[in-house]
Scaffold this active site. Structure first.
Site, short mmCIF file in Angstrom:
data_model
loop_
_atom_site.label_atom_id
_atom_site.label_comp_id
_atom_site.label_asym_id
_atom_site.label_seq_id
_atom_site.Cartn_x
_atom_site.Cartn_y
_atom_site.Cartn_z
N TYR A 55 0.41 -0.99 0.12
CA TYR A 55 -0.16 0.29 0.37
C TYR A 55 0.84 1.51 -0.14
O TYR A 55 1.96 1.24 0.82
CB TYR A 55 -0.85 -0.24 1.25
N SER A 153 -4.51 -14.65 0.98
CA SER A 153 -5.83 -13.18 0.60
C SER A 153 -6.04 -13.52 -0.62
O SER A 153 -5.03 -13.48 -1.31
CB SER A 153 -5.39 -12.01 0.58
N TRP A 206 -12.69 -7.78 2.64
CA TRP A 206 -12.33 -6.01 2.00
C TRP A 206 -13.61 -5.47 1.40
O TRP A 206 -14.49 -6.36 0.35
CB TRP A 206 -11.60 -6.43 2.04
N SER A 207 -13.96 -4.53 1.37
CA SER A 207 -14.81 -3.56 0.34
C SER A 207 -16.17 -3.81 1.04
O SER A 207 -17.03 -4.23 0.19
CB SER A 207 -14.40 -3.39 -0.93
N ARG A 229 -13.81 9.05 -3.27
CA ARG A 229 -12.51 8.11 -3.92
C ARG A 229 -12.31 8.08 -5.36
O ARG A 229 -11.81 8.27 -5.52
CB ARG A 229 -12.95 6.61 -3.15
N GLY A 286 -12.72 1.09 5.37
CA GLY A 286 -12.26 1.81 5.26
C GLY A 286 -12.79 3.12 5.60
O GLY A 286 -13.85 3.13 5.71
P1 NDP Z 1 -14.68 0.19 1.79
O1 NDP Z 1 -15.67 -0.93 0.96
O2 NDP Z 1 -15.13 -0.15 3.17
O3 NDP Z 1 -14.45 1.18 1.58
C1 NDP Z 1 -14.46 2.82 1.93
C2 NDP Z 1 -14.76 3.80 1.00
O4 NDP Z 1 -16.25 3.62 1.20
C3 NDP Z 1 -14.11 5.17 2.71
O5 NDP Z 1 -12.67 5.42 2.74
C4 NDP Z 1 -14.83 6.07 1.80
O6 NDP Z 1 -14.15 6.78 0.45
C5 NDP Z 1 -16.39 5.55 1.64
N1 NDP Z 1 -17.19 5.60 3.51
C6 NDP Z 1 -17.06 4.99 3.98
N2 NDP Z 1 -18.02 5.16 4.98
C7 NDP Z 1 -18.51 5.63 4.37
C8 NDP Z 1 -20.11 6.94 4.81
N3 NDP Z 1 -20.31 6.65 5.77
N4 NDP Z 1 -19.91 7.88 3.72
C9 NDP Z 1 -19.99 7.83 2.68
N5 NDP Z 1 -18.91 7.04 2.38
C10 NDP Z 1 -17.88 6.34 2.92
O7 NDP Z 1 -13.26 -0.61 1.80
P2 NDP Z 1 -11.92 -0.41 1.45
O8 NDP Z 1 -12.48 -0.49 -0.08
O9 NDP Z 1 -11.44 0.99 1.84
O10 NDP Z 1 -10.70 -1.12 1.43
C11 NDP Z 1 -11.39 -1.86 3.08
C12 NDP Z 1 -9.64 -2.18 3.82
O11 NDP Z 1 -10.35 -4.11 2.76
C13 NDP Z 1 -8.74 -1.70 2.73
O12 NDP Z 1 -8.32 -0.64 3.44
C14 NDP Z 1 -7.72 -2.73 2.77
O13 NDP Z 1 -6.98 -3.36 4.29
C15 NDP Z 1 -8.58 -4.41 2.65
N6 NDP Z 1 -8.54 -4.89 1.39
C16 NDP Z 1 -7.91 -5.89 0.81
C17 NDP Z 1 -8.08 -6.02 -0.28
C18 NDP Z 1 -6.83 -7.40 -0.59
O14 NDP Z 1 -6.50 -8.03 -2.12
N7 NDP Z 1 -6.69 -8.85 0.39
C19 NDP Z 1 -7.93 -5.32 -1.49
C20 NDP Z 1 -8.40 -4.16 -0.96
C21 NDP Z 1 -8.30 -3.69 0.12
P3 NDP Z 1 -14.39 8.50 0.03
O15 NDP Z 1 -15.12 9.11 1.42
O16 NDP Z 1 -13.50 8.27 -0.16
O17 NDP Z 1 -15.58 8.34 -0.83
#
Ligand code: NDP
Length: 337
Positions: A55, A153, A206-207, A229, A286
């Site tokens: 990352y 993963s 994740w996500s 994002r 996230g």
């Molecule tokens: P999410 O699906 O939880 O998305 C998070 C994003 O959603 C935030 O950064 C924000 O983005 C938006 N968000 C969160 N809360 C709210 C809210 N209340 N209202 C509006 N928008 C909101 O997960 P991520 O995609 O961030 O992934 C989470 C974790 O999973 C990563 O950090 C990592 O640790 C892991 N991961 C692992 C992978 C793997 O291959 N093993 C691949 C990908 C992720 P914004 O505000 O910018 O729009």
């Protein structure tokens, strides 16, 4: 406050909402914002934090280390990963060879400012290194006290079975898989979850909000919201594209009354949905702002009734991806350099 679940068949508890710093730390948000967000997570009772060496090309581990500095180490579970290329990207700065694993763990520990990680994860399956070599290297990391448990993963059911058999022979605790899972992306349900239940492996998913799409803030036919994002051209915008189609966004809007009837926000509904699956130990979320974490944690401990689950399926219809082949399709077949 957040509730806790056991990870796999181990005695390790994790916060069922876990915070991850992919595409945010050292990239989308500045260090002050990153530290404030981690502190909001700690305040909400989140004890488990996930990152990876890749990352922000190692910089995200540094920021997480800074954000957690001064916390009582025994009260935290810190997870990181190895596989994707890092650093100057030489031929051995990638994959799951013994060389890359044993060198990478030391770099991660130094950047995170800790003597050990609780979970060390193979970020993908490495088709070019014998699995025996990889599992032996992970076993040596555990025996050196640099990781307490091991995980993977996006491995397929068959890869999980092969890895678990070797881990058992080597007497190392292999307890987790980290796949993508959300209301929109359910490819683990048919094969990965049943195999994991047999093997004593949990999912850390994740996500769970489909990168923010399930918050409902992306509207069909409209420009993406400022500061989201999808506007982060450095990194996040590239990954979220797969969900930004009008049919998906229209289906997500149909979830709005369901969330309201449950007394939940849309992000809370999305997180609560993944936690209904008992093989899921944690929703790995996230956040780009502290307020998001503070609000989203209310999803912990929520039970969604069968009629709510059915209403969600009806609302989403055929935009849900279920094909187990996609577990395999999204993983690289050869090491990246
Ligand atoms: P999410 O699906 O939880 O998305 C998070 C994003 O959603 C935030 O950064 C924000 O983005 C938006 N968000 C969160 N809360 C709210 C809210 N209340 N209202 C509006 N928008 C909101 O997960 P991520 O995609 O961030 O992934 C989470 C974790 O999973 C990563 O950090 C990592 O640790 C892991 N991961 C692992 C992978 C793997 O291959 N093993 C691949 C990908 C992720 P914004 O505000 O910018 O729009």
């Amino acid at each position: 406050m957040v509730e806790y679940r056991y990870l796999g068949n181990s005695g390790l508890k994790v916060s069922e909402i876990t915070y991850g710093n992919w595409v945010t730390h050292a990239s989308q948000i500045d260090d002050a914002g990153a530290i404030a967000t981690v502190h909001a997570a700690l305040d909400a009772g989140i004890t488990t934090f996930d990152t990876a060496d890749t990352y922000a090309n190692t910089a995200a581990e540094v920021v997480l280390g800074k954000a957690l500095a001064g916390q009582r180490r025994a009260s935290l579970e810190i997870f990181t990963k190895v596989y994707f290329p890092t650093g100057p990207k030489g031929p051995n700065d990638t994959g799951l060879s013994r060389k890359h694993i044993l060198e990478s763990i030391d770099g991660s520990l130094q950047r995170l400012g800790t003597d050990y990680v609780d979970l060390y994860q193979a970020h993908r399956y490495d088709y070019e290194t014998p699995l025996e070599e990889t599992m032996q290297a992970f076993a040596d990391v555990v025996r050196a006290g640099k990781a307490l448990y091991i995980g993977v993963s996006e491995w397929t059911a068959e890869q999980l079975r092969d890895g678990a058999a070797l881990a058992q022979q080597l007497h190392v605790p292999f307890i987790s898989n980290q796949p993508q899972y959300s209301m929109l992306w359910r490819v683990i349900e048919e094969k990965v979850v049943p195999a994991s239940e047999e093997l004593g492996i949990s999912q850390i998913v994740w996500s769970p909000m489909a990168q923010g799409v399930l918050s409902g803030k992306y509207l069909p036919g409209q420009p993406v919201p400022a500061g989201s994002r999808a506007t982060d051209e450095k990194s996040g915008a590239h990954f979220i594209k797969r969900f930004l189609h009008d049919d998906v966004l229209a289906a997500v809007q149909r979830l709005t009354p369901i969330a309201a009837d449950c007394g939940l926000t849309m992000p809370q509904l999305a997180i609560a949905w993944v936690l209904q699956n008992r093989n899921v130990a944690a929703a790995l979320v996230g956040a780009s702002r502290p307020e998001q974490i503070a609000s989203n944690v209310a999803a912990s401990g929520v039970t969604l009734d069968a009629d709510v689950m059915a209403a969600i399926d009806a609302a989403l219809g055929d935009v849900v991806e279920r094909d187990p082949q996609n577990t395999y399709e999204v993983s690289p077949k050869s090491r990246l350099v």
